[in-house]
Scaffold this active site. Structure first.
Site, PDB file in Angstrom:
ATOM      1  N   CYS A   1       0.867  -1.174   0.000  1.00  0.00           N
ATOM      2  CA  CYS A   1       0.000   0.000   0.000  1.00  0.00           C
ATOM      3  C   CYS A   1       0.904   1.225   0.000  1.00  0.00           C
ATOM      4  O   CYS A   1       2.128   1.099   0.053  1.00  0.00           O
ATOM      5  CB  CYS A   1      -1.008  -0.011   1.152  1.00  0.00           C
ATOM      6  SG  CYS A   1      -0.328   0.134   2.797  1.00  0.00           S
TER       7      CYS A   1
ATOM      8  N   CYS B   1      -1.889   1.190  -4.185  1.00  0.00           N
ATOM      9  CA  CYS B   1      -0.583   1.790  -4.493  1.00  0.00           C
ATOM     10  C   CYS B   1      -0.525   2.312  -5.917  1.00  0.00           C
ATOM     11  O   CYS B   1       0.478   2.853  -6.351  1.00  0.00           O
ATOM     12  CB  CYS B   1       0.570   0.818  -4.226  1.00  0.00           C
ATOM     13  SG  CYS B   1       0.791  -0.493  -5.431  1.00  0.00           S
TER      14      CYS B   1
ATOM     15  N   CYS C   1       3.576  -0.072  -8.349  1.00  0.00           N
ATOM     16  CA  CYS C   1       3.998  -1.451  -8.172  1.00  0.00           C
ATOM     17  C   CYS C   1       4.470  -2.031  -9.502  1.00  0.00           C
ATOM     18  O   CYS C   1       3.699  -2.076 -10.464  1.00  0.00           O
ATOM     19  CB  CYS C   1       2.836  -2.277  -7.616  1.00  0.00           C
ATOM     20  SG  CYS C   1       3.335  -3.901  -7.065  1.00  0.00           S
TER      21      CYS C   1
END
Length: 132
Positions: free
Chosen positions: A11, A85, A89
Site C-alpha cells: 500500500c 498503491c 507497483c
C-alpha cells in the site's frame, strides 16, 4: 510457486492495510507462507489505530516498520497484493497480482479501522486456503 509460497502486501504508506494484512497472514499461516509488506511512499511509523485494532484480536504488529517497495521484493514474491498503491507497483510476468479495494485507515480512529481489519481477515483466510 515454490513449496513455500510468498506474499507481498503493498500500500502507499505501508502503515495500515498492508501491515494488518501481513500481521493476519503471519498469525494464521505461521511458517507455511513467507510474508512481506512494503509501501510506495512509506510512512515514518505504523498507524496507531491499526496497531490497536490488531492488538484487540491478539496480534502484535508494534515491532514492524514501514518499508519501501523494491523491485527485489516483487521479484521474490509469488503473490503481490496491492491496496491502493496505483501504478507504483512493478509488474513481472508469472506473478499473481490482486488489487484489494479497502478503505484507507490513515487518520481514522479505531472504530473506523475495525471493519477494515475484519475485511482483511476474511480475505486472508480465503488466500490461505488458495495457497496451501
Amino acid at each position: 510457486m515454490s513449496d513455500k509460497p510468498s506474499v507481498l502486501f503493498v500500500c502507499v504508506h505501508n502503515a495500515g492495510r498492508s501491515q494488518m494484512a501481513a500481521g493476519w497472514l503471519t498469525h494464521l499461516a505461521g511458517d507455511r507462507i513467507q510474508v512481506r509488506s512494503a509501501g510506495s511512499a512509506p510512512a515514518e511509523s505504523i498507524n496507531p489505530a491499526a496497531i490497536a485494532a490488531m492488538r484487540e484480536v491478539g496480534i502484535d504488529i508494534t515491532a514492524e516498520q514501514p518499508k519501501v517497495l523494491t523491485v527485489e521484493a516483487v521479484e521474490a514474491s509469488d503473490v503481490v497484493i496491492t491496496m491502493g498503491c496505483g501504478d507504483a507497483c512493478p509488474i513481472f510476468p508469472g506473478k499473481r497480482y490482486e488489487d484489494w479495494k479497502l478503505e484507507d485507515p490513515a487518520g481514522q480512529g479505531i472504530d473506523a479501522v475495525r471493519p477494515i481489519r475484519d475485511e482483511i481477515h476474511a480475505r486472508i483466510e480465503k488466500l490461505i486456503k488458495e495457497l496451501t
